[in-house]
Scaffold this motif. Sequence first.
Motif, short mmCIF file in Angstrom:
data_model
loop_
_atom_site.label_atom_id
_atom_site.label_comp_id
_atom_site.label_asym_id
_atom_site.label_seq_id
_atom_site.Cartn_x
_atom_site.Cartn_y
_atom_site.Cartn_z
N ALA A 117 13.81 4.97 10.46
CA ALA A 117 12.60 5.14 10.88
C ALA A 117 12.82 7.70 10.84
CB ALA A 117 12.14 5.40 11.85
N VAL A 118 12.10 8.15 10.42
CA VAL A 118 12.80 9.48 10.37
C VAL A 118 11.47 10.43 10.63
CG1 VAL A 118 14.43 9.17 7.85
CG2 VAL A 118 11.71 9.71 7.99
N LEU A 120 7.87 12.69 14.04
CA LEU A 120 7.93 12.37 13.03
C LEU A 120 6.95 12.06 12.53
CD1 LEU A 120 9.70 9.80 10.92
CD2 LEU A 120 8.18 7.95 12.30
N GLY A 121 5.35 12.17 12.99
CA GLY A 121 3.80 11.81 12.66
C GLY A 121 3.56 12.92 11.82
N THR A 122 3.93 14.18 12.64
CA THR A 122 3.93 15.19 11.79
C THR A 122 4.22 15.56 10.20
OG1 THR A 122 6.19 16.70 12.28
CG2 THR A 122 4.56 16.38 13.55
N VAL A 123 5.16 14.79 9.75
CA VAL A 123 4.96 14.38 8.30
C VAL A 123 5.64 13.24 7.41
CG1 VAL A 123 6.78 16.75 7.92
CG2 VAL A 123 7.72 15.11 8.22
N GLN A 177 2.03 3.28 5.40
CA GLN A 177 2.56 2.20 5.96
C GLN A 177 3.25 2.54 6.06
OE1 GLN A 177 0.46 0.00 5.87
NE2 GLN A 177 1.55 -2.14 4.98
N LEU A 178 4.50 3.66 5.79
CA LEU A 178 5.29 3.97 6.49
C LEU A 178 6.19 4.60 7.66
CD1 LEU A 178 9.08 3.97 5.32
CD2 LEU A 178 7.87 6.81 5.13
N HIS A 179 4.84 4.65 7.93
CA HIS A 179 4.54 5.49 9.65
C HIS A 179 4.95 4.21 10.50
CE1 HIS A 179 4.53 8.71 12.87
NE2 HIS A 179 3.48 8.18 12.68
N TYR A 186 1.42 17.44 3.45
CA TYR A 186 2.29 16.77 2.19
C TYR A 186 3.10 16.08 3.62
CZ TYR A 186 0.35 17.64 -2.29
OH TYR A 186 -0.39 17.72 -3.28
N ARG A 187 2.65 14.72 3.26
CA ARG A 187 3.28 14.01 4.99
C ARG A 187 3.81 12.79 4.03
NH1 ARG A 187 0.20 12.67 9.71
NH2 ARG A 187 -1.34 13.29 8.29
N MET A 188 5.01 12.47 3.99
CA MET A 188 5.77 10.80 3.38
C MET A 188 5.30 9.71 3.83
SD MET A 188 9.42 9.26 3.09
CE MET A 188 10.69 10.33 2.22
N THR A 189 4.41 8.95 2.80
CA THR A 189 3.23 7.70 3.26
C THR A 189 4.18 6.22 2.54
OG1 THR A 189 2.00 8.16 0.72
CG2 THR A 189 1.01 9.72 3.38
N MET A 190 5.12 6.56 1.37
CA MET A 190 5.31 5.53 0.65
C MET A 190 7.42 5.49 0.65
SD MET A 190 3.76 2.83 0.93
CE MET A 190 2.28 1.76 0.69
N ALA A 191 7.69 4.52 0.66
CA ALA A 191 9.12 4.97 0.71
C ALA A 191 9.58 3.16 1.07
CB ALA A 191 10.15 5.50 1.86
N VAL A 192 9.56 3.42 -1.00
CA VAL A 192 10.57 1.87 -1.36
C VAL A 192 11.96 1.94 -1.81
CG1 VAL A 192 10.42 -0.69 -2.49
CG2 VAL A 192 8.45 0.65 -1.74
#
Length: 347
Positions: A19-20, A85-88, A92-94, A165-171
């Motif tokens: 996680a990030v 973490l939740g700030t950005v 589904q990633l979160h 902008y926040r990261m929402t997916m990472a595959v």
Amino acid sequence: MYRRPTGRSARLRRLTTLAVGVTAAVTLTACGGGSDEDAKDNDAPARSKEAARQGLVTKQAAEKVVDTYEQVNNRANAKRDEKLLGTVEAGQLHEQSKADYTQWKTWSKKDQKEYASSFHYTNREYLIPAADSGVTWFAVKTRASADPDGEGALLVFDKEGGDTYRMTMAVYADEGPIPEVAVDEQGFVTPADPSKKVGALAPDRLGEAYEDFFETGGKEKAARTFASTDTSRTSVKISKEGPDDDVKAYATKKFFAAQPAHPKVYALRLADGKTLTVFPTAHTNELMLKPRYMSGFDITPTEEESLYDGTKRDVVTDEFQGQGLAVLDPAGKPRVTALEYRMVDSR
């Protein structure tokens, strides 16, 4: 964030992530056009509407978002700071990252050390749509420095629930590199309509259809609908594994399709005319005592399951939230080439 398989249990080996988090959200602005004076220089003709198109964001602004995310991720991982973490991070990633934070204490020292190690993104390719494309997101093809021999990753940044902008997916790709995305003359990518069928399925139907691999081993529909890939074969194998040896004689294990916590689907046109899709998916895994044993036995939850509910019980239901990568072919079957789940609840 960086995620690759680790040495944890076989059921979760392909379902692991790191996680990030990021300290501050970064607001992006669209590319600016030239000044009025620029337009007048050399009596240049008026620009056409097409020539004046702007990107959803500038490359520099997108780069700043990724830089910030990458830098602060290393601090957030070390502290497992969910608020940070939740700030950005969203979507589904979160959901998956929060699960990692919760379950971190059950991991081996090796996995914990790997999780907290610093990394950065390399070989970035920014996939930015035009401002008039109708979407609110951009993507990045990249690879993690901690995985130099991997096939790379596709990251999606979206304005979900706010103006930043926040990261929402990472595959992370498992079966070959991320395919080449189509770009127009101005370098903009073309988003695809997730609800429009491409060959056998629309992008927003992938998750629902794919879960049949877990529910029935693909026998109902999935085996006929999807092309066979390493990813789909692994899903079938998991479906057939059944309960662990210590409870196999006393219990049954079944999978049931579930609703993704965040249903948004992202799709892009590829250079070869196909469609690249990042999609959410979910299922529950039910371990239930056989009727004749219910009166005299209980199932003891695993260490990870006990973090959510440590009660011994007749039925243990684990919820898994996932995200996948697929290529849809107008003339063929969709290919799912990467899939990652996290157990996010047990009850």
